[in-house]
Design a protein around this motif. Structure first.
Motif, PDB file in Angstrom:
ATOM      1  N   GLN A  72      -2.998  -2.781   7.949  1.00  0.00           N
ATOM      2  CA  GLN A  72      -3.940  -3.979   6.984  1.00  0.00           C
ATOM      3  C   GLN A  72      -4.031  -5.356   7.887  1.00  0.00           C
ATOM      4  O   GLN A  72      -3.072  -5.512   8.696  1.00  0.00           O
ATOM      5  CB  GLN A  72      -3.237  -4.591   5.824  1.00  0.00           C
ATOM      6  CG  GLN A  72      -3.649  -5.660   5.197  1.00  0.00           C
ATOM      7  CD  GLN A  72      -4.836  -5.103   4.308  1.00  0.00           C
ATOM      8  OE1 GLN A  72      -4.899  -4.052   3.688  1.00  0.00           O
ATOM      9  NE2 GLN A  72      -5.689  -5.998   3.758  1.00  0.00           N
ATOM     10  N   ASP A 118       1.054  -1.101  -0.066  1.00  0.00           N
ATOM     11  CA  ASP A 118       0.038  -0.046   0.136  1.00  0.00           C
ATOM     12  C   ASP A 118       0.927   1.216  -0.049  1.00  0.00           C
ATOM     13  O   ASP A 118       1.608   1.485   0.805  1.00  0.00           O
ATOM     14  CB  ASP A 118      -0.760   0.004   1.269  1.00  0.00           C
ATOM     15  CG  ASP A 118      -2.008   1.035   1.102  1.00  0.00           C
ATOM     16  OD1 ASP A 118      -1.913   2.042   0.305  1.00  0.00           O
ATOM     17  OD2 ASP A 118      -2.903   1.239   2.150  1.00  0.00           O
ATOM     18  N   ALA A 119       0.892   2.141  -0.905  1.00  0.00           N
ATOM     19  CA  ALA A 119       1.535   3.379  -1.172  1.00  0.00           C
ATOM     20  C   ALA A 119       1.336   4.247  -0.103  1.00  0.00           C
ATOM     21  O   ALA A 119       2.152   4.958   0.420  1.00  0.00           O
ATOM     22  CB  ALA A 119       1.285   3.730  -2.493  1.00  0.00           C
ATOM     23  N   LYS A 120      -0.016   4.038   0.565  1.00  0.00           N
ATOM     24  CA  LYS A 120      -0.231   5.009   1.477  1.00  0.00           C
ATOM     25  C   LYS A 120       0.048   4.410   3.097  1.00  0.00           C
ATOM     26  O   LYS A 120      -0.161   5.314   3.940  1.00  0.00           O
ATOM     27  CB  LYS A 120      -1.755   5.396   1.651  1.00  0.00           C
ATOM     28  CG  LYS A 120      -2.183   6.158   0.363  1.00  0.00           C
ATOM     29  CD  LYS A 120      -3.525   6.530   0.210  1.00  0.00           C
ATOM     30  CE  LYS A 120      -4.018   7.235  -0.767  1.00  0.00           C
ATOM     31  NZ  LYS A 120      -5.307   7.575  -0.977  1.00  0.00           N
ATOM     32  N   LYS A 121       0.756   3.432   3.138  1.00  0.00           N
ATOM     33  CA  LYS A 121       1.082   2.821   4.067  1.00  0.00           C
ATOM     34  C   LYS A 121      -0.066   2.557   5.505  1.00  0.00           C
ATOM     35  O   LYS A 121       0.218   3.020   6.459  1.00  0.00           O
ATOM     36  CB  LYS A 121       2.397   3.501   4.729  1.00  0.00           C
ATOM     37  CG  LYS A 121       3.652   3.643   3.972  1.00  0.00           C
ATOM     38  CD  LYS A 121       4.199   2.242   3.858  1.00  0.00           C
ATOM     39  CE  LYS A 121       5.199   2.068   2.629  1.00  0.00           C
ATOM     40  NZ  LYS A 121       5.688   1.039   2.156  1.00  0.00           N
ATOM     41  N   ARG A 122      -1.048   1.975   4.948  1.00  0.00           N
ATOM     42  CA  ARG A 122      -2.115   1.934   5.949  1.00  0.00           C
ATOM     43  C   ARG A 122      -2.059   0.479   6.591  1.00  0.00           C
ATOM     44  O   ARG A 122      -1.446  -0.331   6.017  1.00  0.00           O
ATOM     45  CB  ARG A 122      -3.419   1.996   5.053  1.00  0.00           C
ATOM     46  CG  ARG A 122      -3.786   3.381   4.776  1.00  0.00           C
ATOM     47  CD  ARG A 122      -5.089   3.637   3.970  1.00  0.00           C
ATOM     48  NE  ARG A 122      -4.863   2.836   2.531  1.00  0.00           N
ATOM     49  CZ  ARG A 122      -5.759   3.025   1.614  1.00  0.00           C
ATOM     50  NH1 ARG A 122      -6.674   3.707   1.457  1.00  0.00           N
ATOM     51  NH2 ARG A 122      -5.234   2.640   0.119  1.00  0.00           N
TER      52      ARG A 122
END
Length: 374
Positions: free
Chosen positions: A218, A212-216
């Protein structure tokens, strides 16, 4: 057990635990059994039936091992008690401290030995002392679940190596982007099924998504199935017309080709819809044989379920691989913790678990919990 805290009471506690283990293991019966098997093995013509002879020798070896383990533990306990008693008689003599340290060190090793003996004594199931077939499948979580499946696969490889068990990877195809689609492997070693059945169920991972590019954060799930390798004396008949065999190119994690021929085998059991694949070996014949072994084990499990409705005895309840069904959580963010939700056993050292396969606290904790709940 710290050296400065070793006491006669601590050794008494170890003695009590060892006494219980000896009762659970039926040691007197095993001594008699070993003596009888030794008499059989000494008979003329014993090796004429090599398969039967090997089975007898394996049973004899197991009985001897249990007897020797308890007798060795009793000898270590006697050594520790003698060292502690002598230290007490020596008063302020500087060498007394060395004897106390020796007793404490012996008691610490003995405690670990008794842990293992207790575990063995709890294995009363028909297949607990035998080999196991483990399957890991992705659950909820998409690509992350496939990566999580690969992480668990590597964790179990480390755990099996720690125990000196032999592992044969039957099937481990790479996923298209990350991780693996599934993994099936056979584990050969003492108490392999008994130990590993503690792992059957849903495993949950919480972390920052690497994809995830937004570093959320998971949450991801994978399911672990553990079934026994059936002994040779259990025969499951499979009609040739009931299976379909397909062959294809084999591949492994990361997409590399295992070989350049159609050696991988997929066996579909048409009446039940069970599908088994194997691509570890380099010939279709070997891969088909491995598939049939796994298929027979799964059909046996299915028959147990239909006949006795006791599937939980083999691999635990069948549940969706997702929220609310996990047996253990592995949290990497916002804090680090691995916790078994059945037993409460937990650790903050997630690297020891995932990278080094240090699962014994969880597996021993599970069996202690399961035994106390019976």
């Amino acid at each position: 057990m710290a050296e400065e805290s070793i006491t006669a009471e601590a050794l008494d506690a170890l003695t009590a635990r060892l006494d219980e283990v000896e009762v659970y293991l039926h040691l007197d019966e095993k001594r008699e059994c070993a003596a009888e098997l030794e008499r059989q093995s000494a008979q003329p013509g014993f090796w004429d039936d090599a398969e039967h002879a090997r089975a007898i020798m394996a049973e004899l070896s197991a009985a001897r091992d249990d007897v020797k383990a308890v007798e060795d533990a009793r000898a270590e306990l006697a050594d520790a008690r003698a060292a502690l008693d002598l230290a007490g008689e020596m008063g302020d003599d500087p060498e007394a401290a060395d004897l106390v340290a020796e007793a404490a060190s012996t008691a610490e090793v003995l405690g670990r030995s008794i842990d293992q003996l207790e575990l063995t004594s709890w294995f009363t199931g028909e297949f607990d002392h035998g080999d196991a077939i483990v399957t890991i499948k992705p659950g909820q979580g998409g690509l992350e679940a496939q990566d999580w499946t690969f992480m668990l696969f590597k964790m179990y490889m480390k755990y099996c190596a720690r125990h000196g068990w032999k592992v044969t990877v039957n099937d481990c195809p790479a996923a298209e982007q990350i991780g693996i689609d599934r993994a099936t492997f056979t584990v050969e070693g003492k108490d392999a099924f008994g130990m590993l059945r503690a792992e059957a169920g849903v495993h949950r991972l919480v972390r920052i998504s690497p994809t995830d590019a937004k570093k959320r954060r998971q949450t991801t799930f994978a399911g672990v199935e553990v079934i026994p390798v059936l002994p040779d004396d259990i025969d499951i008949e499979i009609a040739p017309d009931d299976i379909r065999v397909d062959v294809y190119h084999a591949s492994g994690p990361g997409g590399q080709g295992v070989n350049t021929t159609d050696s991988a085998v997929r066996v579909t059991h048409l009446p039940t819809g069970i599908v088994v694949t194997c691509q570890n070996e380099r010939s279709q014949i070997q891969n088909k044989a491995a598939c049939m072994q796994i298929l027979k084990a799964r059909l046996y499990e299915l028959e147990l379920q239909k006949r006795e409705d006791k599937l939980d005895e083999i691999r635990g309840p069948k549940t969706e691989i997702g929220f609310g069904n996990q047996i253990r959580s592995y949290v990497l963010y916002p804090y680090q913790m691995v916790k078994d939700l059945r037993t409460g056993v937990e650790t903050g050292n997630v690297d020891a678990v995932l990278e080094e396969g240090d699962l014994d606290p969880f597996i021993i904790g599970y069996h202690r919990w399961a035994t106390s709940a019976e």
